[in-house]
Design a protein around this motif. Structure first.
Motif, PDB file in Angstrom:
ATOM      1  N   LEU A  14       0.977   4.011  -2.998  1.00 52.11           N
ATOM      2  CA  LEU A  14       0.749   5.440  -2.746  1.00 52.11           C
ATOM      3  C   LEU A  14       1.925   6.276  -3.254  1.00 52.11           C
ATOM      4  CD1 LEU A  14      -0.828   5.329   0.813  1.00 52.11           C
ATOM      5  CD2 LEU A  14      -1.940   6.161  -1.272  1.00 52.11           C
ATOM      6  N   ARG A  15       3.145   5.836  -2.987  1.00 53.37           N
ATOM      7  CA  ARG A  15       4.329   6.564  -3.464  1.00 53.37           C
ATOM      8  C   ARG A  15       4.358   6.621  -4.991  1.00 53.37           C
ATOM      9  NH1 ARG A  15       6.892   3.517   0.515  1.00 53.37           N
ATOM     10  NH2 ARG A  15       7.752   2.146  -1.095  1.00 53.37           N
ATOM     11  N   ARG A  16       4.049   5.512  -5.638  1.00 51.52           N
ATOM     12  CA  ARG A  16       4.071   5.454  -7.103  1.00 51.52           C
ATOM     13  C   ARG A  16       3.014   6.371  -7.705  1.00 51.52           C
ATOM     14  NH1 ARG A  16       4.969   6.239 -11.678  1.00 51.52           N
ATOM     15  NH2 ARG A  16       4.765   4.736 -13.346  1.00 51.52           N
ATOM     16  N   TYR A  17       1.816   6.325  -7.143  1.00 49.36           N
ATOM     17  CA  TYR A  17       0.716   7.165  -7.636  1.00 49.36           C
ATOM     18  C   TYR A  17       1.088   8.634  -7.466  1.00 49.36           C
ATOM     19  CZ  TYR A  17      -4.307   7.935  -8.620  1.00 49.36           C
ATOM     20  OH  TYR A  17      -5.508   8.296  -9.173  1.00 49.36           O
ATOM     21  N   GLN A  18       1.587   8.996  -6.307  1.00 43.63           N
ATOM     22  CA  GLN A  18       1.981  10.378  -6.027  1.00 43.63           C
ATOM     23  C   GLN A  18       3.113  10.824  -6.954  1.00 43.63           C
ATOM     24  OE1 GLN A  18       0.443  12.453  -3.724  1.00 43.63           O
ATOM     25  NE2 GLN A  18       1.665  14.024  -4.700  1.00 43.63           N
ATOM     26  N   ALA A  19       4.099   9.983  -7.164  1.00 44.50           N
ATOM     27  CA  ALA A  19       5.235  10.336  -8.025  1.00 44.50           C
ATOM     28  C   ALA A  19       4.777  10.608  -9.460  1.00 44.50           C
ATOM     29  CB  ALA A  19       6.280   9.222  -7.996  1.00 44.50           C
ATOM     30  N   THR A  46       0.833  -1.205   0.000  1.00 43.24           N
ATOM     31  CA  THR A  46       0.000   0.000   0.000  1.00 43.24           C
ATOM     32  C   THR A  46       0.865   1.251   0.000  1.00 43.24           C
ATOM     33  OG1 THR A  46      -1.706  -1.218   1.198  1.00 43.24           O
ATOM     34  CG2 THR A  46      -1.903   1.185   1.161  1.00 43.24           C
ATOM     35  N   ALA A  47       1.880   1.272   0.834  1.00 43.67           N
ATOM     36  CA  ALA A  47       2.790   2.422   0.862  1.00 43.67           C
ATOM     37  C   ALA A  47       3.486   2.580  -0.480  1.00 43.67           C
ATOM     38  CB  ALA A  47       3.808   2.258   1.983  1.00 43.67           C
ATOM     39  N   ARG A  48       3.891   1.473  -1.073  1.00 43.00           N
ATOM     40  CA  ARG A  48       4.551   1.522  -2.375  1.00 43.00           C
ATOM     41  C   ARG A  48       3.606   2.066  -3.443  1.00 43.00           C
ATOM     42  NH1 ARG A  48       7.712  -3.341  -5.562  1.00 43.00           N
ATOM     43  NH2 ARG A  48       8.399  -2.028  -7.265  1.00 43.00           N
ATOM     44  N   ARG A  50      -7.491   9.998   1.289  1.00 44.97           N
ATOM     45  CA  ARG A  50      -6.146  10.293   0.783  1.00 44.97           C
ATOM     46  C   ARG A  50      -6.047  10.027  -0.715  1.00 44.97           C
ATOM     47  NH1 ARG A  50      -0.452   8.039   3.223  1.00 44.97           N
ATOM     48  NH2 ARG A  50       0.841   9.199   1.799  1.00 44.97           N
ATOM     49  N   ALA A 102      -0.698   0.559  -9.690  1.00 44.20           N
ATOM     50  CA  ALA A 102      -0.663   1.112  -8.332  1.00 44.20           C
ATOM     51  C   ALA A 102      -2.075   1.471  -7.887  1.00 44.20           C
ATOM     52  CB  ALA A 102       0.246   2.338  -8.276  1.00 44.20           C
ATOM     53  N   GLN A 111       3.208  14.082  -9.747  1.00 45.75           N
ATOM     54  CA  GLN A 111       4.031  15.238  -9.404  1.00 45.75           C
ATOM     55  C   GLN A 111       4.826  15.801 -10.569  1.00 45.75           C
ATOM     56  OE1 GLN A 111       6.313  13.997  -5.999  1.00 45.75           O
ATOM     57  NE2 GLN A 111       4.790  14.837  -4.611  1.00 45.75           N
TER      58      GLN A 111
END
Length: 121
Positions: A24-29, A20-22, A81, A59, A32
């Motif tokens: 979220l990071r991928r989606y956010q990256a 899940t953390a991975r 989120r 993701a 951006q």
């Protein structure tokens, strides 16, 4: 805590501890990238657990699966989120009018967006 439990207890190949953390990071990256130009998700070259994250849509798939496995309160927090990122995704990507012919999961709104062979702006 609920997310870790859902990841750990899931029998899904793509859901594992820390995914899940991975996701979220991928989606956010992906979201951006500077500027206002459209973003185009790329297709993953491989469907293994690691390479599948080359496709930002994977993701988002993972995040949706986790949401389905969470209790109400935890689901609401994570959904809140993700919702803010979904707004940006919809704004920065373009609709694909032929997604029903190209996408294996055209029922998912984030998969009905135009893609390229490689991730591009």
């Amino acid at each position: 805590m609920a997310i870790h439990r859902a990841e750990r207890l899931s029998g899904d190949y793509y859901l594992f501890p820390g995914v899940t953390a991975r996701a979220l990071r991928r989606y956010q990256a992906f979201l951006q990238h500077p500027g206002r130009r459209p973003l185009y998700p790329q297709d993953a070259r491989c469907s293994c657990r690691g390479c599948s994250f080359d496709d930002v849509r994977h993701a988002r798939d993972v995040l949706e699966e986790v949401l389905l496995k969470l209790p109400f309160r935890s689901r609401a927090e994570l959904k809140h989120r993700i919702a803010s990122m979904d707004v940006i995704y919809l704004y920065r990507t373009l609709p694909d009018p032929f997604a029903d012919r190209r996408q294996w999961r055209a029922d998912l709104w984030w998969r009905r967006r135009l893609t390229t062979g490689g991730e591009a702006m």
